[in-house]
Design a protein around this motif. Structure first.
Motif, PDB file in Angstrom:
ATOM      1  N   ARG A  28      33.345  30.650  33.967  1.00  0.00           N
ATOM      2  CA  ARG A  28      33.622  30.753  35.401  1.00  0.00           C
ATOM      3  C   ARG A  28      33.903  29.374  36.008  1.00  0.00           C
ATOM      4  O   ARG A  28      34.901  29.180  36.717  1.00  0.00           O
ATOM      5  CB  ARG A  28      32.395  31.387  36.060  1.00  0.00           C
ATOM      6  CG  ARG A  28      32.425  31.472  37.557  1.00  0.00           C
ATOM      7  CD  ARG A  28      31.133  32.143  38.022  1.00  0.00           C
ATOM      8  NE  ARG A  28      31.068  32.190  39.483  1.00  0.00           N
ATOM      9  CZ  ARG A  28      30.167  32.901  40.158  1.00  0.00           C
ATOM     10  NH1 ARG A  28      29.244  33.614  39.508  1.00  0.00           N
ATOM     11  NH2 ARG A  28      30.169  32.902  41.471  1.00  0.00           N
ATOM     12  N   THR A  75      36.628  47.768  31.955  1.00  0.00           N
ATOM     13  CA  THR A  75      36.297  47.706  33.382  1.00  0.00           C
ATOM     14  C   THR A  75      34.808  47.932  33.641  1.00  0.00           C
ATOM     15  O   THR A  75      34.253  47.348  34.567  1.00  0.00           O
ATOM     16  CB  THR A  75      37.113  48.749  34.175  1.00  0.00           C
ATOM     17  OG1 THR A  75      36.964  50.018  33.525  1.00  0.00           O
ATOM     18  CG2 THR A  75      38.583  48.382  34.202  1.00  0.00           C
ATOM     19  N   VAL A  78      33.079  44.567  32.979  1.00  0.00           N
ATOM     20  CA  VAL A  78      33.447  43.575  33.979  1.00  0.00           C
ATOM     21  C   VAL A  78      32.819  43.917  35.333  1.00  0.00           C
ATOM     22  O   VAL A  78      32.326  43.038  36.055  1.00  0.00           O
ATOM     23  CB  VAL A  78      34.983  43.457  34.068  1.00  0.00           C
ATOM     24  CG1 VAL A  78      35.415  42.654  35.289  1.00  0.00           C
ATOM     25  CG2 VAL A  78      35.523  42.816  32.784  1.00  0.00           C
ATOM     26  N   LEU A  82      30.287  41.531  37.456  1.00  0.00           N
ATOM     27  CA  LEU A  82      30.547  41.185  38.864  1.00  0.00           C
ATOM     28  C   LEU A  82      29.359  41.572  39.739  1.00  0.00           C
ATOM     29  O   LEU A  82      28.881  40.767  40.539  1.00  0.00           O
ATOM     30  CB  LEU A  82      31.798  41.923  39.363  1.00  0.00           C
ATOM     31  CG  LEU A  82      33.150  41.258  39.136  1.00  0.00           C
ATOM     32  CD1 LEU A  82      34.272  42.233  39.491  1.00  0.00           C
ATOM     33  CD2 LEU A  82      33.286  39.965  39.944  1.00  0.00           C
ATOM     34  N   GLU A  89      35.643  36.918  40.838  1.00  0.00           N
ATOM     35  CA  GLU A  89      36.859  37.733  40.675  1.00  0.00           C
ATOM     36  C   GLU A  89      37.851  37.089  39.706  1.00  0.00           C
ATOM     37  O   GLU A  89      38.474  37.762  38.893  1.00  0.00           O
ATOM     38  CB  GLU A  89      37.536  37.969  42.028  1.00  0.00           C
ATOM     39  CG  GLU A  89      36.767  38.929  42.948  1.00  0.00           C
ATOM     40  CD  GLU A  89      36.797  40.386  42.466  1.00  0.00           C
ATOM     41  OE1 GLU A  89      37.613  40.721  41.589  1.00  0.00           O
ATOM     42  OE2 GLU A  89      35.959  41.171  42.954  1.00  0.00           O
ATOM     43  N   THR A  91      37.203  35.162  37.198  1.00  0.00           N
ATOM     44  CA  THR A  91      36.709  35.345  35.829  1.00  0.00           C
ATOM     45  C   THR A  91      36.877  36.799  35.390  1.00  0.00           C
ATOM     46  O   THR A  91      37.192  37.094  34.225  1.00  0.00           O
ATOM     47  CB  THR A  91      35.235  34.899  35.736  1.00  0.00           C
ATOM     48  OG1 THR A  91      35.098  33.628  36.366  1.00  0.00           O
ATOM     49  CG2 THR A  91      34.785  34.796  34.286  1.00  0.00           C
ATOM     50  N   ALA A  92      36.683  37.710  36.325  1.00  0.00           N
ATOM     51  CA  ALA A  92      36.858  39.134  36.013  1.00  0.00           C
ATOM     52  C   ALA A  92      38.291  39.405  35.545  1.00  0.00           C
ATOM     53  O   ALA A  92      38.514  40.075  34.531  1.00  0.00           O
ATOM     54  CB  ALA A  92      36.530  39.980  37.242  1.00  0.00           C
ATOM     55  N   ASP A  93      39.263  38.873  36.282  1.00  0.00           N
ATOM     56  CA  ASP A  93      40.665  39.054  35.884  1.00  0.00           C
ATOM     57  C   ASP A  93      40.911  38.474  34.492  1.00  0.00           C
ATOM     58  O   ASP A  93      41.588  39.072  33.654  1.00  0.00           O
ATOM     59  CB  ASP A  93      41.586  38.351  36.884  1.00  0.00           C
ATOM     60  CG  ASP A  93      41.653  39.105  38.198  1.00  0.00           C
ATOM     61  OD1 ASP A  93      41.241  40.290  38.237  1.00  0.00           O
ATOM     62  OD2 ASP A  93      42.100  38.505  39.194  1.00  0.00           O
TER      63      ASP A  93
END
Lengths: 454, 454
Positions: A28, A75, A78, A82, A89, A91-93
């Motif tokens: 991150r 998903t 992730v 989150l 966000e 890092t999520a992507d």
């Protein structure tokens, strides 16, 4: 032999959360400051071997390759990361699109390693390499510890076959990996069915005490087992009285009885008495298996006993006192700007005695004219390339290139490689008594022989 | 808190092959001779604790329940077993319809156990009970070993929080189970994300040395971490020079810096120096975490040091020297004819010193008026029923009845039960020095107090 690429079952889903929390927080921060996109090199190696060990056996590479192929974030994962504030966000992507696209070079599975041997090298962006630390180390440390213990037991058994039977004394998934590692190091078979189903390790087993106790007499139990499994089966003769058990076994199966198993008592003494009794009954070809808490030392002490097969369980899955290989995964080189051709600088932690040598290492095993290892030659250099000549056997092989697996030997090939590599060791290396490694990889000895300072 | 019944991921497919070969050959013979359909009772217990240990902690029960629910054979597995000659057609038909329909009674997860405590009892037909041996023991032995080691570390930490961080030093799936077991025994958190995702164990972590080395300076790395994770983060200050690292950390985050981590050197000495320096810089609330190869003994030795959190890894996942609890799964009673009401006889292996007491055992913990355990009372009897009164706290709980799970506590409930059970121990039990268990379950002391001779 089932190939290692056979569809796996247990643990075949995503491996991406088999990861330490801090890897994603590092990711991150690195995504935020741009370091994520800098080229990096990480190495897995052991600063030292477990106390008293003279060599180690690399294992787990095939499992690492499979685990990296399954290292993807869906998903649900992730969203959980989150929700728990572990990632943002951005890092999520990144994680939703994560797939390892870098390179891995490694010592072949089954090969021998020594302190500081650069067993496995991962290169790619900092982002894609840093998140693999825990998973790679978990597999490499566990499987190498098992194979290293197994190799010593194989030496002690001196040609007699070994059965791995430790599943009940370790985690249920670790058991499968331990069976595979023991097989690589020369065990003949395992009790673990999943290891057979998933990896093609030969499995064997016949009956436990519960089977005898579950019948109204030992005679009835043996007769049932022979009726079902044939006279070539192995009968467990120590539930009540061993000599009587042996007599009953030969009565039930005839003198062609495949084997008897002893699971208690003074195994050497009991095996000698059992052999004499079997021979006197005419069961001269009936084999004797022993299976009570064996390790390399107790196996070696049984060399003179008339034993045909050893079963090793608790001590094997406990790494014979050393359940982890203690390897670490360290950043050794990084670029200070993004892009595939940015120059890299070598890095190493300096604060303490843990000090390592920075830069990518390339390793060779120098051999004498008899084929025995004389030196672990490690060259520090910047980029992988054509191997040097004259430094010895090149120890590293390309495993993954640009995310694609390019090295996937069969378990039979791995076993054969192990036999060859172990044959390079000397009697001093193979001595079971506690000692220090004769060979130690020392990158400072050659230093920057080749390459651009990294 | 995520409930334990949350859909699992890794290892969520069939557990049926996590089994020793001989269980299916015993099943094959028992199906042929009819014993398969006789009612049987198996018990899991430890004949002794690991050397020097004074008590054990039961863990893994929740995982066992899930694993038994997933213990089913599909056509691909059965075909493999047939192809390899392990089973015959009759056994294949049986396995395709296999589902455990019996009963399980067990010590609650998190409870304390002693030698011979009947930790887990499985009853049903011989066929359905015998095949669960390996899976039950794998989970119970591994998880109990982890929880037993963790409980000692929790005692040593004396109220300071502990972080489990051993994932890299054990098999990747074992790591998840170890994190769960440590949490049950009182650890505050784990580094393992899968343990958070799957079981709701709190996770934590910030950065490794690679993050600092990956930046051109420690200052840059710390600034990036603070920018991304906030000033409440924990900065790892021992990459280069610890005092300079601490100064840089406080400059980067301000005096509200959440914490620093020390991962090398003499931790007590370094923590004292760090505390003095942090205080002198005004960072009086900044916490100090230490994380280098800690076990219960090194943690206890740090009692006087100004440490706020301990991270335990390698030693925890190695069971602090005892990676398995050494429990066995033994047939203790069986009927000699089929049917649910056939009379049962107690059984026990007799050939050696391994001798056990036959018959189903029911266990109570006698407590004194202060609530301290005074005796592990074990009664041998034929069938489960209403608990006796006056013998102490009933230790076993119905877990599965007729194949249906009837006991599925949350991890929070398990942790609370552990705290209560541990509070029944005395200073003698909790002493970290090697010793012998004060309490030993001795079924022969009371014998057939109740019941029909089994």
């Amino acid at each position: 032999m089932v190939n290692m690429t056979t569809t796996t079952t247990v643990g075949a889903t995503s491996t991406a959360m088999l990861t330490d929390h801090y890897e994603l927080t590092m990711l991150r921060a690195a995504l935020a400051d741009g370091t994520a996109h800098h080229q990096a090199v990480f190495e897995a190696f052991a600063r030292r071997l477990p106390d008293g060990r003279r060599y180690g056996v690399v294992a787990g590479l095939g499992r690492i390759v499979e685990a990296i192929e399954s290292f993807t974030f869906d998903t649900s994962r992730v969203a959980w990361l989150l929700e728990h504030g572990i990632i943002d966000e951005r890092t999520a992507d990144h994680l939703l699109g994560y797939r390892f696209t870098g390179n891995i070079d490694a010592y072949r599975e089954g090969d021998i390693y020594f302190p500081n041997s650069p067993v496995l090298t991962v290169s790619g962006t900092f982002a894609e390499c840093v998140v693999l630390e825990t998973l790679i180390l978990s597999i490499l440390n566990h499987d190498s510890a098992m194979a290293s213990a197994a190799a010593r037991m194989v030496s002690a058994a001196d040609g007699r076959p070994l059965l791995e039977m430790g599943s009940r004394r370790t985690n249920e998934s670790a058991a499968v990996a331990a069976a595979r590692a023991a097989y690589i190091a020369g065990f003949a078979s395992t009790s673990n069915l999943q290891a057979g189903f998933q990896y093609g390790v030969p499995t064997r087993g016949t009956a436990a005490h519960a089977f005898t106790l579950g019948h109204t007499s030992e005679r009835e139990a043996f007769a049932s087992q022979v009726a079902s499994l044939g006279t070539d089966t192995t009968l467990l003769v120590d539930t009540y009285d061993i000599p009587q058990g042996i007599r009953t076994a030969v009565e039930a199966a005839g003198t062609n009885l495949g084997g008897i198993r002893l699971d208690s008592g003074d195994l050497g003494d009991e095996a000698r008495k059992a052999r004499a009794l079997l021979d006197s009954l005419g069961a001269t070809s009936t084999k004797i298996s022993v299976t009570s808490d064996l390790d390399e030392h107790t196996i070696a002490a049984l060399t003179d006993a008339p034993i045909d097969l050893y079963g090793a369980g608790t001590k094997l899955v406990g790494g014979s006192g050393h359940p982890t290989a203690g390897m670490v995964y360290k950043l050794v080189a990084i670029a200070d700007e993004p892009g595939p051709y940015a120059p890299m600088r070598p890095v190493a932690k300096k604060a303490t005695s843990k000090g390592s040598v920075g830069g990518r290492k390339v390793a060779y095993r120098a051999l004498d004219h008899q084929g025995h290892a004389t030196r672990e030659v490690v060259v520090v250099r910047h980029l992988p390339g054509a191997p040097e000549t004259g430094l010895g056997r090149a120890l590293q092989v390309a495993v993954i290139r640009d995310g694609h697996v390019v090295h996937r030997p069969s378990l039979a090939e791995i076993r054969a490689h192990h036999r060859g590599a172990k044959a390079e060791l000397t009697a001093l290396d193979l001595d079971l008594a506690p000692g220090t490694p004769r060979l130690v990889a020392d990158p400072t000895a050659i230093g920057n022989l080749i390459g651009a300072g990294a």
